[in-house]
Design a protein around this motif. Structure first.
Motif, PDB file in Angstrom:
ATOM      1  N   MET A   1       0.852  -1.181   0.000  1.00 33.54           N
ATOM      2  CA  MET A   1       0.000   0.000   0.000  1.00 33.54           C
ATOM      3  C   MET A   1       0.896   1.242   0.000  1.00 33.54           C
ATOM      4  SD  MET A   1      -2.662   1.321   2.947  1.00 33.54           S
ATOM      5  CE  MET A   1      -3.470  -0.231   2.977  1.00 33.54           C
ATOM      6  N   PRO A   2       0.676   2.168  -0.926  1.00 35.51           N
ATOM      7  CA  PRO A   2       1.495   3.379  -0.968  1.00 35.51           C
ATOM      8  C   PRO A   2       1.190   4.287   0.223  1.00 35.51           C
ATOM      9  CG  PRO A   2      -0.244   3.484  -2.614  1.00 35.51           C
ATOM     10  CD  PRO A   2      -0.303   2.109  -2.004  1.00 35.51           C
ATOM     11  N   ALA A   3       2.188   5.086   0.583  1.00 34.73           N
ATOM     12  CA  ALA A   3       2.036   6.003   1.714  1.00 34.73           C
ATOM     13  C   ALA A   3       1.157   7.180   1.317  1.00 34.73           C
ATOM     14  CB  ALA A   3       3.390   6.489   2.181  1.00 34.73           C
ATOM     15  N   PHE A   4       0.293   7.581   2.223  1.00 32.54           N
ATOM     16  CA  PHE A   4      -0.588   8.727   2.047  1.00 32.54           C
ATOM     17  C   PHE A   4       0.118  10.000   2.520  1.00 32.54           C
ATOM     18  CE2 PHE A   4      -4.217  11.284   3.777  1.00 32.54           C
ATOM     19  CZ  PHE A   4      -4.773  11.610   2.556  1.00 32.54           C
ATOM     20  N   VAL A   5       0.878   9.877   3.617  1.00 34.81           N
ATOM     21  CA  VAL A   5       1.658  10.983   4.174  1.00 34.81           C
ATOM     22  C   VAL A   5       3.042  10.448   4.527  1.00 34.81           C
ATOM     23  CG1 VAL A   5       1.867  12.641   6.074  1.00 34.81           C
ATOM     24  CG2 VAL A   5      -0.381  12.102   5.164  1.00 34.81           C
TER      25      VAL A   5
ATOM     26  N   LEU B   1      12.405  13.012  12.898  1.00 36.65           N
ATOM     27  CA  LEU B   1      11.282  12.081  12.865  1.00 36.65           C
ATOM     28  C   LEU B   1      10.978  11.694  11.423  1.00 36.65           C
ATOM     29  CD1 LEU B   1       8.848  10.628  14.202  1.00 36.65           C
ATOM     30  CD2 LEU B   1       7.569  12.763  13.881  1.00 36.65           C
ATOM     31  N   THR B   2      10.987  10.395  11.144  1.00 35.88           N
ATOM     32  CA  THR B   2      10.626   9.884   9.829  1.00 35.88           C
ATOM     33  C   THR B   2       9.482   8.897  10.011  1.00 35.88           C
ATOM     34  OG1 THR B   2      12.862  10.195   8.976  1.00 35.88           O
ATOM     35  CG2 THR B   2      11.462   8.633   7.805  1.00 35.88           C
ATOM     36  N   LEU B   3       8.409   9.089   9.225  1.00 33.89           N
ATOM     37  CA  LEU B   3       7.207   8.296   9.402  1.00 33.89           C
ATOM     38  C   LEU B   3       6.443   8.241   8.087  1.00 33.89           C
ATOM     39  CD1 LEU B   3       5.069   7.014  11.395  1.00 33.89           C
ATOM     40  CD2 LEU B   3       4.203   9.337  11.699  1.00 33.89           C
ATOM     41  N   ALA B   4       5.922   7.079   7.743  1.00 33.68           N
ATOM     42  CA  ALA B   4       5.064   6.928   6.566  1.00 33.68           C
ATOM     43  C   ALA B   4       3.724   6.382   7.032  1.00 33.68           C
ATOM     44  CB  ALA B   4       5.692   5.985   5.551  1.00 33.68           C
ATOM     45  N   ILE B   5       2.644   7.017   6.591  1.00 33.86           N
ATOM     46  CA  ILE B   5       1.296   6.629   6.984  1.00 33.86           C
ATOM     47  C   ILE B   5       0.504   6.304   5.721  1.00 33.86           C
ATOM     48  CG2 ILE B   5      -0.820   7.350   8.131  1.00 33.86           C
ATOM     49  CD1 ILE B   5       0.903   9.401   9.672  1.00 33.86           C
TER      50      ILE B   5
ATOM     51  N   HIS C   1       5.429  15.103   2.668  1.00 37.55           N
ATOM     52  CA  HIS C   1       4.820  14.848   1.372  1.00 37.55           C
ATOM     53  C   HIS C   1       3.424  14.273   1.612  1.00 37.55           C
ATOM     54  CE1 HIS C   1       8.782  15.471  -0.353  1.00 37.55           C
ATOM     55  NE2 HIS C   1       9.246  14.680   0.603  1.00 37.55           N
ATOM     56  N   ARG C   2       2.423  14.893   0.994  1.00 36.77           N
ATOM     57  CA  ARG C   2       1.035  14.461   1.158  1.00 36.77           C
ATOM     58  C   ARG C   2       0.476  14.041  -0.195  1.00 36.77           C
ATOM     59  NH1 ARG C   2       2.031  19.241   3.388  1.00 36.77           N
ATOM     60  NH2 ARG C   2       2.003  19.402   5.641  1.00 36.77           N
ATOM     61  N   ALA C   3      -0.240  12.929  -0.222  1.00 34.13           N
ATOM     62  CA  ALA C   3      -0.931  12.483  -1.427  1.00 34.13           C
ATOM     63  C   ALA C   3      -2.422  12.672  -1.189  1.00 34.13           C
ATOM     64  CB  ALA C   3      -0.621  11.020  -1.720  1.00 34.13           C
ATOM     65  N   GLY C   4      -3.056  13.556  -1.914  1.00 34.95           N
ATOM     66  CA  GLY C   4      -4.463  13.818  -1.688  1.00 34.95           C
ATOM     67  C   GLY C   4      -4.667  14.969  -0.722  1.00 34.95           C
ATOM     68  N   SER C   5      -5.874  15.082  -0.217  1.00 30.86           N
ATOM     69  CA  SER C   5      -6.188  16.162   0.721  1.00 30.86           C
ATOM     70  C   SER C   5      -6.376  15.606   2.121  1.00 30.86           C
ATOM     71  CB  SER C   5      -7.457  16.897   0.274  1.00 30.86           C
ATOM     72  OG  SER C   5      -8.536  16.000   0.248  1.00 30.86           O
ATOM     73  N   ILE C   6      -6.160  16.468   3.098  1.00 33.06           N
ATOM     74  CA  ILE C   6      -6.269  16.079   4.502  1.00 33.06           C
ATOM     75  C   ILE C   6      -7.323  16.967   5.148  1.00 33.06           C
ATOM     76  CG2 ILE C   6      -5.063  15.986   6.714  1.00 33.06           C
ATOM     77  CD1 ILE C   6      -2.517  15.422   5.106  1.00 33.06           C
TER      78      ILE C   6
END
Length: 80
Positions: A1-5, A24-28, A62-67
């Motif tokens: 699953m690709p990261a959203f944020v 801090l490094t994090l993928a959601i 980096h954000r994919a889409g809207s939040i």
């Protein structure tokens, strides 16, 4: 699953220069997650960073889409 944020090496300090996050490094992804911590440890500010309301001292987001953000402040006029 690709990261959203993706937060990449994020650093953030309080106005009095106290570090909240350092490197801090994090993928959601699009799954549900929980954010748990003591009062005042930076949970809300991390969410504000992700939403784009606050800029980090260093690093990138980096954000994919809207939040969307739903504020959790009760309106006193609605209390009975």
């Amino acid at each position: 699953m690709p990261a959203f944020v993706v937060l990449d090496s994020i650093s953030l300090h309080t106005p009095d220069s106290r570090p909240l996050f350092d490197e801090l490094t994090l993928a959601i992804g699009r799954e549900r997650i929980g954010l748990v911590g003591r009062n005042g440890c930076g949970k809300s500010i991390l969410l504000r960073l992700i939403a784009g309301e606050v800029e980090p001292s260093a690093g990138s987001i980096h954000r994919a889409g809207s939040i969307g953000v739903l504020a959790q402040i009760a309106d006193e006029r609605l209390t009975v």
